[in-house]
Design a protein around this motif. Structure first.
Motif, PDB file in Angstrom:
ATOM      1  N   HIS A 126       3.230   1.616  -3.700  1.00  0.00           N
ATOM      2  CA  HIS A 126       1.414   2.082  -4.083  1.00  0.00           C
ATOM      3  C   HIS A 126       1.863   3.673  -4.923  1.00  0.00           C
ATOM      4  O   HIS A 126       1.761   4.679  -5.274  1.00  0.00           O
ATOM      5  CB  HIS A 126       0.345   1.275  -3.964  1.00  0.00           C
ATOM      6  CG  HIS A 126      -0.317   1.298  -5.170  1.00  0.00           C
ATOM      7  ND1 HIS A 126      -0.346   0.407  -6.338  1.00  0.00           N
ATOM      8  CD2 HIS A 126      -1.219   1.923  -5.343  1.00  0.00           C
ATOM      9  CE1 HIS A 126      -0.838   0.836  -7.785  1.00  0.00           C
ATOM     10  NE2 HIS A 126      -2.117   1.377  -7.157  1.00  0.00           N
ATOM     11  N   GLU A 127       1.831   4.207  -3.624  1.00  0.00           N
ATOM     12  CA  GLU A 127       1.275   5.223  -2.581  1.00  0.00           C
ATOM     13  C   GLU A 127       2.189   6.521  -3.195  1.00  0.00           C
ATOM     14  O   GLU A 127       2.651   7.347  -3.834  1.00  0.00           O
ATOM     15  CB  GLU A 127       0.289   5.402  -1.245  1.00  0.00           C
ATOM     16  CG  GLU A 127       0.291   7.099  -0.790  1.00  0.00           C
ATOM     17  CD  GLU A 127      -0.089   7.120   0.241  1.00  0.00           C
ATOM     18  OE1 GLU A 127      -0.878   5.857   0.988  1.00  0.00           O
ATOM     19  OE2 GLU A 127      -0.429   7.830   0.958  1.00  0.00           O
TER      20      GLU A 127
ATOM     21  N   GLU B 195      -7.876  10.532 -12.062  1.00  0.00           N
ATOM     22  CA  GLU B 195      -8.449   9.689 -10.517  1.00  0.00           C
ATOM     23  C   GLU B 195      -8.523   8.267 -10.485  1.00  0.00           C
ATOM     24  O   GLU B 195      -8.033   7.861  -9.852  1.00  0.00           O
ATOM     25  CB  GLU B 195      -9.891   9.828 -10.811  1.00  0.00           C
ATOM     26  CG  GLU B 195     -10.460  11.448 -10.004  1.00  0.00           C
ATOM     27  CD  GLU B 195     -11.815  11.878 -11.002  1.00  0.00           C
ATOM     28  OE1 GLU B 195     -12.063  13.022 -11.798  1.00  0.00           O
ATOM     29  OE2 GLU B 195     -12.200  10.608 -10.202  1.00  0.00           O
ATOM     30  N   LEU B 196      -8.502   7.594 -11.709  1.00  0.00           N
ATOM     31  CA  LEU B 196      -8.442   6.482 -11.842  1.00  0.00           C
ATOM     32  C   LEU B 196      -6.677   6.367 -11.647  1.00  0.00           C
ATOM     33  O   LEU B 196      -6.121   4.620 -11.139  1.00  0.00           O
ATOM     34  CB  LEU B 196      -8.476   5.429 -12.834  1.00  0.00           C
ATOM     35  CG  LEU B 196      -9.523   5.926 -13.772  1.00  0.00           C
ATOM     36  CD1 LEU B 196     -10.022   5.128 -15.314  1.00  0.00           C
ATOM     37  CD2 LEU B 196     -10.153   4.893 -12.669  1.00  0.00           C
ATOM     38  N   GLY B 197      -5.486   7.206 -11.952  1.00  0.00           N
ATOM     39  CA  GLY B 197      -4.233   6.589 -11.271  1.00  0.00           C
ATOM     40  C   GLY B 197      -3.492   6.972 -12.343  1.00  0.00           C
ATOM     41  O   GLY B 197      -2.337   6.095 -12.516  1.00  0.00           O
TER      42      GLY B 197
ATOM     43  N   ARG C 134      -2.441  -1.400 -11.006  1.00  0.00           N
ATOM     44  CA  ARG C 134      -3.446  -1.713 -11.108  1.00  0.00           C
ATOM     45  C   ARG C 134      -4.079   0.044 -10.421  1.00  0.00           C
ATOM     46  O   ARG C 134      -3.786   0.716  -9.638  1.00  0.00           O
ATOM     47  CB  ARG C 134      -3.492  -2.277  -9.379  1.00  0.00           C
ATOM     48  CG  ARG C 134      -5.114  -2.164  -8.952  1.00  0.00           C
ATOM     49  CD  ARG C 134      -4.764  -3.052  -7.198  1.00  0.00           C
ATOM     50  NE  ARG C 134      -4.609  -4.098  -7.321  1.00  0.00           N
ATOM     51  CZ  ARG C 134      -4.752  -5.182  -7.725  1.00  0.00           C
ATOM     52  NH1 ARG C 134      -6.503  -4.675  -8.020  1.00  0.00           N
ATOM     53  NH2 ARG C 134      -4.084  -6.614  -7.342  1.00  0.00           N
ATOM     54  N   LEU C 135      -5.670  -0.342 -10.948  1.00  0.00           N
ATOM     55  CA  LEU C 135      -6.094   1.166 -11.174  1.00  0.00           C
ATOM     56  C   LEU C 135      -6.879   0.998  -9.309  1.00  0.00           C
ATOM     57  O   LEU C 135      -6.849   0.412  -8.940  1.00  0.00           O
ATOM     58  CB  LEU C 135      -7.263   1.058 -12.476  1.00  0.00           C
ATOM     59  CG  LEU C 135      -6.905   1.132 -13.029  1.00  0.00           C
ATOM     60  CD1 LEU C 135      -7.796   1.106 -14.362  1.00  0.00           C
ATOM     61  CD2 LEU C 135      -5.331   1.956 -13.972  1.00  0.00           C
ATOM     62  N   LYS C 136      -7.082   2.406  -9.652  1.00  0.00           N
ATOM     63  CA  LYS C 136      -8.092   2.844  -8.669  1.00  0.00           C
ATOM     64  C   LYS C 136      -9.224   2.163  -8.055  1.00  0.00           C
ATOM     65  O   LYS C 136      -9.799   1.931  -6.966  1.00  0.00           O
ATOM     66  CB  LYS C 136      -7.774   4.542  -7.452  1.00  0.00           C
ATOM     67  CG  LYS C 136      -7.090   4.567  -7.958  1.00  0.00           C
ATOM     68  CD  LYS C 136      -6.732   5.512  -6.052  1.00  0.00           C
ATOM     69  CE  LYS C 136      -5.035   6.434  -6.463  1.00  0.00           C
ATOM     70  NZ  LYS C 136      -5.136   7.124  -7.467  1.00  0.00           N
ATOM     71  N   GLU C 137      -9.878   1.619  -9.754  1.00  0.00           N
ATOM     72  CA  GLU C 137     -11.485   1.505  -9.651  1.00  0.00           C
ATOM     73  C   GLU C 137     -10.881   0.355 -10.364  1.00  0.00           C
ATOM     74  O   GLU C 137     -10.641  -0.021 -10.994  1.00  0.00           O
ATOM     75  CB  GLU C 137     -12.058   2.267 -10.228  1.00  0.00           C
ATOM     76  CG  GLU C 137     -12.470   3.924  -9.724  1.00  0.00           C
ATOM     77  CD  GLU C 137     -13.521   3.851  -8.690  1.00  0.00           C
ATOM     78  OE1 GLU C 137     -13.244   4.363  -7.613  1.00  0.00           O
ATOM     79  OE2 GLU C 137     -14.384   2.416  -8.559  1.00  0.00           O
TER      80      GLU C 137
ATOM     81  N   LYS D 110       0.810  -1.048  -0.046  1.00  0.00           N
ATOM     82  CA  LYS D 110      -0.137   0.188   0.150  1.00  0.00           C
ATOM     83  C   LYS D 110       1.006   1.356  -0.242  1.00  0.00           C
ATOM     84  O   LYS D 110       0.759   2.054  -1.210  1.00  0.00           O
ATOM     85  CB  LYS D 110      -1.114   0.234   1.240  1.00  0.00           C
ATOM     86  CG  LYS D 110      -1.786   1.266   1.642  1.00  0.00           C
ATOM     87  CD  LYS D 110      -2.748   0.526   2.390  1.00  0.00           C
ATOM     88  CE  LYS D 110      -3.850   2.213   2.525  1.00  0.00           C
ATOM     89  NZ  LYS D 110      -2.571   3.482   2.658  1.00  0.00           N
TER      90      LYS D 110
ATOM     91  N   HIS E   6       2.761   6.030  -6.540  1.00  0.00           N
ATOM     92  CA  HIS E   6       2.140   6.680  -6.772  1.00  0.00           C
ATOM     93  C   HIS E   6       2.283   8.991  -7.670  1.00  0.00           C
ATOM     94  O   HIS E   6       2.376   9.380  -8.655  1.00  0.00           O
ATOM     95  CB  HIS E   6       0.413   6.925  -7.430  1.00  0.00           C
ATOM     96  CG  HIS E   6      -0.265   7.628  -7.713  1.00  0.00           C
ATOM     97  ND1 HIS E   6      -1.173   8.791  -7.621  1.00  0.00           N
ATOM     98  CD2 HIS E   6      -0.684   7.116  -9.547  1.00  0.00           C
ATOM     99  CE1 HIS E   6      -2.301   8.964  -7.833  1.00  0.00           C
ATOM    100  NE2 HIS E   6      -1.608   7.843  -8.974  1.00  0.00           N
TER     101      HIS E   6
END
Ligand SMILES: COc1nc2nc(N)nc(N)c2nc1C
Length: 309
Positions: free
Chosen positions: A13-14, A240-242, A153-156, A10, A17
């Protein structure tokens, strides 16, 4: 252990990004590297706990024999070109003739790299390909996974295909050529060739060493499917999706504003961290794009102004 591995995935990834997609680091590189090495150690000791989208999986691919062919679900468009003000005014005249005066353009920088297509299923990056001839490209997934700006991997958890430009930042290009000069190797002529050469490497470790990046600028297929009815809004949604999208985009209501945007970047492009070879102008709203339609090979609702060589 599971909890620490989940936490490290996590955090990395954060942080990744923020650094690679938003270009706004929130921790020092040393912190990122330390956490990454902790995750690598934990994964080595517990292979069953390796997440498919763990940052350690970016350079996992073996050397490939070659690249298999991929038929794009949605053909990748090509843009018609404008080389001067008269071409741009002619484009604007045709647009107004077709849809009247109530519309706006979105102007974007045209990144001097190579076009790529990225496919996500339930939010997971499953395939990446070159443009090829627009219909059939080459599967370069293992190399594209090494580009940190490309989310694994996308946020959705949505299924979507996006298009963008893979590019080599000017600093990476200069460092690469300096290194090649030291090794007595042939130099790359420009960042575009260097990026293309890097993504054609059969060994993903070499691609990973080239520090490529990307900006996403379109989706394959119909934007309305996502409840979005314009291009500017779509770019916000992709962020927003990344996905990384270029922030220098601007909405323009008239061709005069488009010309001013072009003048601004004709002057300023040397200050950018990457090379651009033009400006892309698009009618924003999808309904109006549909009204304008396409010629045999490119949209009537968009044009690429090319800077003088
Ligand atoms: C809608 O189709 C396109 N849009 C684009 N947008 C930008 N910013 N840059 C491009 N190179 C580009 N190329 C195509 C085919």
């Amino acid at each position: 252990i599971e909890q620490r591995i989940a936490e490290l995935n996590k955090l990395l990834h954060e942080y990744g990004h923020a650094y690679y997609v938003l270009d706004q680091p929130i921790v020092a590189d040393s912190v990122y590297d330390q956490l990454l090495h902790e995750l690598i150690a934990l994964e080595e000791a517990n292979p069953s706990l390796i997440y498919p989208d763990s940052p350690t999986q970016r350079v996992g691919g073996a050397v490939v024999e070659g690249f298999k062919k991929v038929t794009h679900d949605f053909p990748m468009l090509s843009l018609s070109n404008a080389f001067n003000e008269a071409d741009l005014r002619e484009f604007d005249r045709k647009v107004r003739q077709a849809i009247g005066d109530h519309f706006s353009y979105v102007c974007e920088l045209k990144i001097d790299g190579l076009a790529i297509s990225l496919k996500y299923e339930n939010g997971v990056f499953v395939q990446g390909a070159t443009r090829g001839d627009g219909v059939v490209g080459e599967d370069i997934t293992t190399n594209l996974k090494t580009i940190r700006a490309i989310p694994l991997r996308l946020k959705e958890p949505i299924t979507i295909e996006v298009r963008g430009e893979a590019y080599m930042p000017k600093k990476s290009f200069e460092a690469l050529n300096a290194q090649r000069a030291d090794n007595g190797e042939e130099l790359f002529a420009n960042p575009r060739n260097a990026a293309a050469g890097s993504l054609r490497q059969l060994d993903p470790k070499i691609a990973a060493s080239r520090q490529l990046s990307t900006f996403i600028y379109a989706i394959g297929g119909d934007g309305e499917v996502y409840g979005i009815d314009g291009h500017a809004e779509m770019l916000d949604y992709l962020e927003e999706l990344g996905f990384p999208s270029n922030k220098e985009r601007q909405r323009c209501s008239t061709i005069e504003e488009v010309l001013a945007f072009i003048d601004k970047w004709t002057e300023n492009r040397s200050n950018l961290a990457y090379e651009i070879d033009g400006i892309v102008i698009k009618v924003d709203r999808y309904a109006q794009q549909d009204e304008l339609g396409y010629t045999a090979k490119s949209p009537r609702w968009a044009i690429a102004y090319k800077f003088p060589a």
